[in-house]
Design a protein around this motif. Structure first.
Motif, PDB file in Angstrom:
ATOM      1  N   LYS A   1       0.831  -1.116  -0.068  1.00  0.00           N
ATOM      2  CA  LYS A   1      -0.062   0.103   0.116  1.00  0.00           C
ATOM      3  C   LYS A   1       0.606   1.235  -0.087  1.00  0.00           C
ATOM      4  O   LYS A   1       0.211   2.307  -0.186  1.00  0.00           O
ATOM      5  N   GLY A   2       2.077   1.165   0.370  1.00  0.00           N
ATOM      6  CA  GLY A   2       2.776   2.409   0.478  1.00  0.00           C
ATOM      7  C   GLY A   2       2.730   3.102   1.890  1.00  0.00           C
ATOM      8  O   GLY A   2       2.122   2.718   2.571  1.00  0.00           O
ATOM      9  N   TYR A   3       3.700   4.100   2.036  1.00  0.00           N
ATOM     10  CA  TYR A   3       3.627   4.379   3.343  1.00  0.00           C
ATOM     11  C   TYR A   3       2.473   5.263   3.804  1.00  0.00           C
ATOM     12  O   TYR A   3       2.009   4.974   4.843  1.00  0.00           O
TER      13      TYR A   3
ATOM     14  N   TYR B   1      11.410   1.912  -0.202  1.00  0.00           N
ATOM     15  CA  TYR B   1      12.678   2.631   0.066  1.00  0.00           C
ATOM     16  C   TYR B   1      12.507   3.927  -0.621  1.00  0.00           C
ATOM     17  O   TYR B   1      12.890   5.311   0.079  1.00  0.00           O
ATOM     18  N   VAL B   2      12.117   4.109  -1.740  1.00  0.00           N
ATOM     19  CA  VAL B   2      12.371   5.469  -2.580  1.00  0.00           C
ATOM     20  C   VAL B   2      10.851   5.991  -2.331  1.00  0.00           C
ATOM     21  O   VAL B   2      11.274   7.342  -2.053  1.00  0.00           O
ATOM     22  N   GLU B   3       9.912   5.583  -2.057  1.00  0.00           N
ATOM     23  CA  GLU B   3       8.645   6.073  -1.611  1.00  0.00           C
ATOM     24  C   GLU B   3       8.819   6.722  -0.127  1.00  0.00           C
ATOM     25  O   GLU B   3       8.110   7.849   0.096  1.00  0.00           O
TER      26      GLU B   3
ATOM     27  N   ALA C   1       8.102  11.339   2.097  1.00  0.00           N
ATOM     28  CA  ALA C   1       7.592  11.574   3.449  1.00  0.00           C
ATOM     29  C   ALA C   1       8.506  12.094   4.731  1.00  0.00           C
ATOM     30  O   ALA C   1       8.335  12.707   5.457  1.00  0.00           O
ATOM     31  N   ALA C   2       9.827  11.518   4.259  1.00  0.00           N
ATOM     32  CA  ALA C   2      10.904  12.016   5.174  1.00  0.00           C
ATOM     33  C   ALA C   2      11.154  13.437   5.077  1.00  0.00           C
ATOM     34  O   ALA C   2      11.648  14.090   6.014  1.00  0.00           O
TER      35      ALA C   2
ATOM     36  N   ARG D   1       9.161  15.555   4.908  1.00  0.00           N
ATOM     37  CA  ARG D   1       8.303  16.355   5.830  1.00  0.00           C
ATOM     38  C   ARG D   1       7.990  15.904   7.342  1.00  0.00           C
ATOM     39  O   ARG D   1       7.416  16.628   8.143  1.00  0.00           O
ATOM     40  N   GLU D   2       8.515  14.599   7.524  1.00  0.00           N
ATOM     41  CA  GLU D   2       8.352  13.963   8.874  1.00  0.00           C
ATOM     42  C   GLU D   2       9.768  13.923   9.412  1.00  0.00           C
ATOM     43  O   GLU D   2      10.605  13.246   8.944  1.00  0.00           O
ATOM     44  N   ALA D   3      10.134  14.816  10.428  1.00  0.00           N
ATOM     45  CA  ALA D   3      11.249  14.588  11.096  1.00  0.00           C
ATOM     46  C   ALA D   3      11.796  13.296  11.854  1.00  0.00           C
ATOM     47  O   ALA D   3      12.986  12.869  11.480  1.00  0.00           O
ATOM     48  N   ALA D   4      10.655  12.720  12.226  1.00  0.00           N
ATOM     49  CA  ALA D   4      10.840  11.562  12.792  1.00  0.00           C
ATOM     50  C   ALA D   4      11.638  10.362  11.907  1.00  0.00           C
ATOM     51  O   ALA D   4      12.531   9.557  11.907  1.00  0.00           O
TER      52      ALA D   4
END
Length: 198
Positions: free
Chosen positions: A24-26, A108-110, A114-115, A117-120
């Motif tokens: 489904k993706g992240y 991994y590429v997807e 997200a990374a 925008r998401e600090a964690a």
């Protein structure tokens, strides 16, 4: 979606997360998806990971760790005869595995957008790269000790460049597999560059 039954809740959640991420993706994976895939319950996500996002981040990092371990096994399965052979072994596990690892590599590429925008998640991916450099540098040190050669620079720099080559080829391969060089061609290209710029 296949349901994971083996192992304790933590292991089942991680396996379920990897299955969901690949399918489904992240962004589209929900907590309910994770529960259905792992055969656990919503409370177990919070208990073992704190949040759905932390579980997904841990699953992505786990893929990195498995890939690093695979490279290490290949490099030291038998004693190499030359530095070039050692590099070919590493690049084979970094490049010639794209087809086999395609679902994980798409994930991994997807994870990169997200990374951003998401600090964690950004921190988790940065930690994974740091671990890759650390473990990779240790592999390089072991390899040169076995081969009796000296490095002209810090092994962390060499590992960072090889990872950058692998990452770049991965992106090319996802778009046009037939035009992407294989591990042997990569090693030949690196050797040609070293002659040109020596």
């Amino acid at each position: 979606m296949a349901r994971t039954e083996a192992g304790g809740y933590r292991e089942r959640l991680l396996a379920g997360a990897m299955a969901c991420l690949q399918e489904k993706g992240y962004a589209r994976t929900t907590a309910r998806d994770l529960v259905a895939a792992s055969g656990t319950n919503l409370a177990s996500i919070g208990y073992h990971f704190g949040s759905k996002e932390a579980l997904l981040h841990e699953a992505i990092a786990g893929f990195f760790d498995q890939w690093i371990a695979r490279v290490e096994r290949s490099m030291f399965s038998t004693e190499p005869s030359s530095p070039r052979e050692m590099l070919e072994r590493a690049m084979t596990e970094l490049v010639d595995v794209f087809e086999e690892l395609r679902p994980q590599l798409v994930l991994y590429v997807e994870s990169y957008p997200a990374a951003l925008r998401e600090a964690a998640l950004r921190e988790k991916l940065a930690d994974s790269y740091a671990r890759c450099r650390e473990v990779g540098a240790d592999m390089v040190r072991r390899a040169v000790a076995q081969l009796g050669v000296e490095l002209p620079m810090a092994p962390e720099v060499i590992v960072s460049v090889l990872v950058a080559v692998s990452d770049g080829l991965l992106l090319q391969w996802l778009l046009d597999p037939d035009a992407t060089p294989d591990a042997r061609q990569v090693v030949d290209a690196l050797a040609a560059l070293s002659v040109l710029f020596a």
